[in-house]
Design an enzyme around this catalytic site. Structure first.
Site, PDB file in Angstrom:
ATOM      1  N   GLY A   5     -16.237  28.044 -34.818  1.00 30.87           N
ATOM      2  CA  GLY A   5     -16.416  28.902 -35.975  1.00 30.87           C
ATOM      3  C   GLY A   5     -15.287  28.761 -36.958  1.00 30.87           C
ATOM      4  N   TYR A  35     -11.022  23.107 -32.269  1.00 31.99           N
ATOM      5  CA  TYR A  35     -11.490  24.361 -32.850  1.00 31.99           C
ATOM      6  C   TYR A  35     -10.344  25.308 -33.199  1.00 31.99           C
ATOM      7  CZ  TYR A  35     -16.088  22.912 -31.044  1.00 31.99           C
ATOM      8  OH  TYR A  35     -17.243  22.226 -30.752  1.00 31.99           O
TER       9      TYR A  35
END
Length: 324
Positions: A5, A35
């Site tokens: 995300g 990430y």
């Protein structure tokens, strides 16, 4: 539960979502070095092992990023992920992309690593053998490939001492990859599907005007009406019925709670599963343009679409070997 995300959400936002998902019953957590949130997720996992369920109930995965393909760098990357995630072992480690072609966060589609190169199998296997050694000593339980094709997977299976147990691949109703899916299953490699909802939050660099939206397909919408759920949930029901492991991501509690609840009840009928086969449109969303090298002209060069592995000058050029 997916954890990519970083293009839209902070590391703390993602970790909070993982904590909530674990409370809802999620037990597989798909992480990656690139990430940028493994340290925050590590705190969540440590708390979960103490308060929710024992470590052996969880399956935690991470990935070696493109800037760590050198064997020593790959080993160091796994050790660093173990430290950040506060784990004594990882249940699976993947090679994130089969190319050591690095790009910075938030890169545009036209960004190129000046050191980028096509797939070189000998170099990939040097990395793979280093990861096999980590399995031998118990730091990693299983190895996985990611973003590979049938030609690449065939070579890896041929030459690996420890065969990949898992393969991460883009899988959603409009992009079912039936040939690669069947090849993996036939060789005892478990498919794990990323972007299972059609990746509505994917980075702008991966968007093009002719992309399809899975949840808007008439068949998906009809089946959703019949089940009284959002079309996104039909994508997950289909994934589980087909035998792949979907890894959806959401920071919204109502969404990640609904995601796990839907796959535990009211499965698709055989007729609906058959209808979903007809949704396939070969609609790849994560095209990977940022991993192209000097001499390649199209993202198609990354995916071996004619059954061969392109070399330095794309299709029609010999497969690359060693250093240029």
């Amino acid at each position: 539960m997916g954890t990519f995300g970083s293009d839209r959400y902070s590391a703390d936002d993602v970790a909070t979502a993982v904590a909530g998902a674990i409370r809802c019953g999620y037990r597989l957590v798909d992480c990656a070095a690139v990430y940028g949130n493994e340290s925050q997720i590590g705190v969540v996992l440590e708390d979960a092992f103490a308060e929710v369920a024992p470590r052996q109930d969880f399956f935690v995965m991470s990935k070696v990023w493109n800037d760590a393909h050198a064997p020593a760098d790959a080993v160091a990357s796994v050790h660093e992920s173990l430290r950040r995630l506060r784990l004594e072992h990882l249940d699976a480690v993947f090679v994130h992309w089969p190319f050591p072609n690095h790009h910075p966060p938030h890169a545009r589609a036209g960004t190129r690593d000046p050191q980028a190169r096509p797939y070189v199998h000998e170099r990939y296997m040097e990395l793979w053998h280093a990861l096999e050694d980590l399995v031998d000593v118990g730091l990693v339980r299983h190895l996985g490939t990611s973003n590979v094709t049938i030609p690449k997977l065939a070579l890896i299976l041929r030459d690996a001492r420890i065969a990949p147990a898992l393969i991460e691949m883009e899988l959603h109703p409009c992009f079912q990859q039936p040939e690669l899916f069947r090849y993996a299953v036939d060789h005892c490699v478990q498919p794990i599907g990323y972007s299972p909802l059609g990746s509505p939050s994917r980075p702008e660099r991966d968007r093009s005007e002719d992309d399809l939206v899975d949840v808007e397909h008439p068949t998906v919408q009809r089946i959703a009406r019949d089940h009284g759920v959002h079309p996104a949930l039909i994508c997950l029901k289909w994934a589980v019925a087909r035998g792949q492991i979907p890894i959806p991501f959401s920071v919204k509690p109502e969404q990640y709670a609904a995601n796990i609840a839907t796959v535990l009840s009211d499965p698709l009928t055989p007729a609906e599963i058959e209808d979903m086969r007809g949704v396939e449109r070969n609609n790849r969303l994560i095209k990977g343009q940022v991993f192209l090298w000097d001499g390649s002209e199209s993202w198609l060069d990354l995916w071996d679409v004619d059954g061969t592995i392109p070399g330095w000058n794309g299709y029609g050029s010999p497969q690359a070997h060693g250093d240029r």
